[in-house]
Design an enzyme around this catalytic site. Sequence first.
Site, mmCIF file in Angstrom:
data_model
loop_
_atom_site.group_PDB
_atom_site.id
_atom_site.type_symbol
_atom_site.label_atom_id
_atom_site.label_comp_id
_atom_site.label_asym_id
_atom_site.label_seq_id
_atom_site.Cartn_x
_atom_site.Cartn_y
_atom_site.Cartn_z
ATOM 1 N N HIS A 26 -7.939 -4.008 -0.603
ATOM 2 C CA HIS A 26 -6.895 -4.761 -1.302
ATOM 3 C C HIS A 26 -7.466 -6.007 -1.969
ATOM 4 O O HIS A 26 -6.997 -6.423 -3.029
ATOM 5 C CB HIS A 26 -5.789 -5.162 -0.328
ATOM 6 C CG HIS A 26 -5.106 -4.011 0.318
ATOM 7 N ND1 HIS A 26 -5.252 -3.704 1.641
ATOM 8 C CD2 HIS A 26 -4.281 -3.058 -0.183
ATOM 9 C CE1 HIS A 26 -4.550 -2.632 1.935
ATOM 10 N NE2 HIS A 26 -3.960 -2.210 0.840
ATOM 11 N N GLY A 69 0.835 0.928 1.900
ATOM 12 C CA GLY A 69 1.064 0.454 0.541
ATOM 13 C C GLY A 69 0.480 1.426 -0.458
ATOM 14 O O GLY A 69 0.007 2.503 -0.096
ATOM 15 N N GLU A 70 0.486 1.058 -1.713
ATOM 16 C CA GLU A 70 0.140 2.006 -2.773
ATOM 17 C C GLU A 70 -1.276 2.560 -2.672
ATOM 18 O O GLU A 70 -1.529 3.697 -3.063
ATOM 19 C CB GLU A 70 0.337 1.360 -4.146
ATOM 20 C CG GLU A 70 -0.572 0.171 -4.401
ATOM 21 C CD GLU A 70 -0.392 -0.369 -5.809
ATOM 22 O OE1 GLU A 70 -0.557 0.412 -6.760
ATOM 23 O OE2 GLU A 70 -0.084 -1.564 -5.944
ATOM 24 N N PHE A 71 -2.213 1.798 -2.112
ATOM 25 C CA PHE A 71 -3.586 2.297 -2.051
ATOM 26 C C PHE A 71 -3.737 3.417 -1.029
ATOM 27 O O PHE A 71 -4.598 4.278 -1.170
ATOM 28 C CB PHE A 71 -4.563 1.153 -1.786
ATOM 29 C CG PHE A 71 -4.528 0.118 -2.868
ATOM 30 C CD1 PHE A 71 -4.831 0.455 -4.179
ATOM 31 C CD2 PHE A 71 -4.143 -1.184 -2.599
ATOM 32 C CE1 PHE A 71 -4.767 -0.482 -5.198
ATOM 33 C CE2 PHE A 71 -4.073 -2.133 -3.607
ATOM 34 C CZ PHE A 71 -4.387 -1.780 -4.906
ATOM 35 N N GLY A 72 -2.886 3.406 -0.016
ATOM 36 C CA GLY A 72 -2.880 4.521 0.929
ATOM 37 C C GLY A 72 -2.506 5.811 0.235
ATOM 38 O O GLY A 72 -3.115 6.863 0.470
#
EC number: 2.-.-.-
Length: 340
Positions: A66, A115-118
């Site tokens: 992140h 979150g979005e990176f997952g």
Amino acid sequence: MSTDKITFLLNWQPTPYHIPIFLAQTKGYFKEQGLDMAILEPTNPSDVTELIGSGKVDMGLKAMIHTLAAKARGFPVTSVASLLDEPFTGVLYLKGSGITEDFQSLKGKKIGYVGEFGKIQIDELTKHYGMKPEDYTAVRCGMNVAKYIIEGKIDAGIGIECMQQVELEEYLAKQGRPASDAKMLRIDKLACLGCCCFCTVLYICNDEFLKKNPEKVRKFLKAIKKATDYVLADPVKAWKEYIDFKPQLNNDLSYKQYQRCYAYFSSSLYNVHRDWKKVTGYGKRLAILPPDYVSNYTNEYLSWPEPEEVSDPLEAQRLMAIHQEKCRQEGTFKRLALPA
């Protein structure tokens, strides 16, 4: 004294691994350095890098992936130290859910992510294993991955071994099931990364704050180092002091999570060069970083010797897995002694 104030934003509500920060406060280590700390908790963990990068907060905590992505998106932040080194991170699930060590067993399942990176990570893995993003249902869970698995809202979800996995193990124990029924498909193995460093938890700074206040940051890190040394020297005593200040953590789950975090605490606080190189490459592979991206970290504000990096990181990870399993079984505080 107002010029000595630092605002510091946690990556979530107080957890066991935040202990060095709060003990540096309660034991007066920040005060010894002439610092007035305001330790803040985010309403939404996804806002942390934006709040720090925009200058609304001076410093805080965030995972490596992140931190890299934040600067790529125009939020100027830099890592100045490490808190939690390479906690095992992966897709958590319960035995009997129909999921196995074969990644393709996730087909048709509901998979939770923080979150979005997952979501980006899972999508990239599905391609690697001959699947499409449409082959699974993505569910954004925030920090409630273990809770959602327990409640049956998802079949599996991304979490870390010393936090969400312990939460699942505690649930299983109450059900009369073995803790070993909590399983993890480690992302570092699935993605052939060679480390779990993308989830290393970092101390990060707003770049403008760092530029204008280098000595203040050095003092902050001296206080954190002193608190970290205290925790590592006597973890039981340190925990008693922590829960006296944060009584909401005075429970079996938090204590067991703390035991499992113990081996991951960075004793030197140094950013590990090899890890940054690997995760920067991983970020480019995930297309969340541009091809010419330069890693945003520095060790120049740490005023003690830098340790040598481990010679064989894959062997270190193998030994850490054995070590953490032993910690789970015995419930002890032990650091991993790596061979030279």
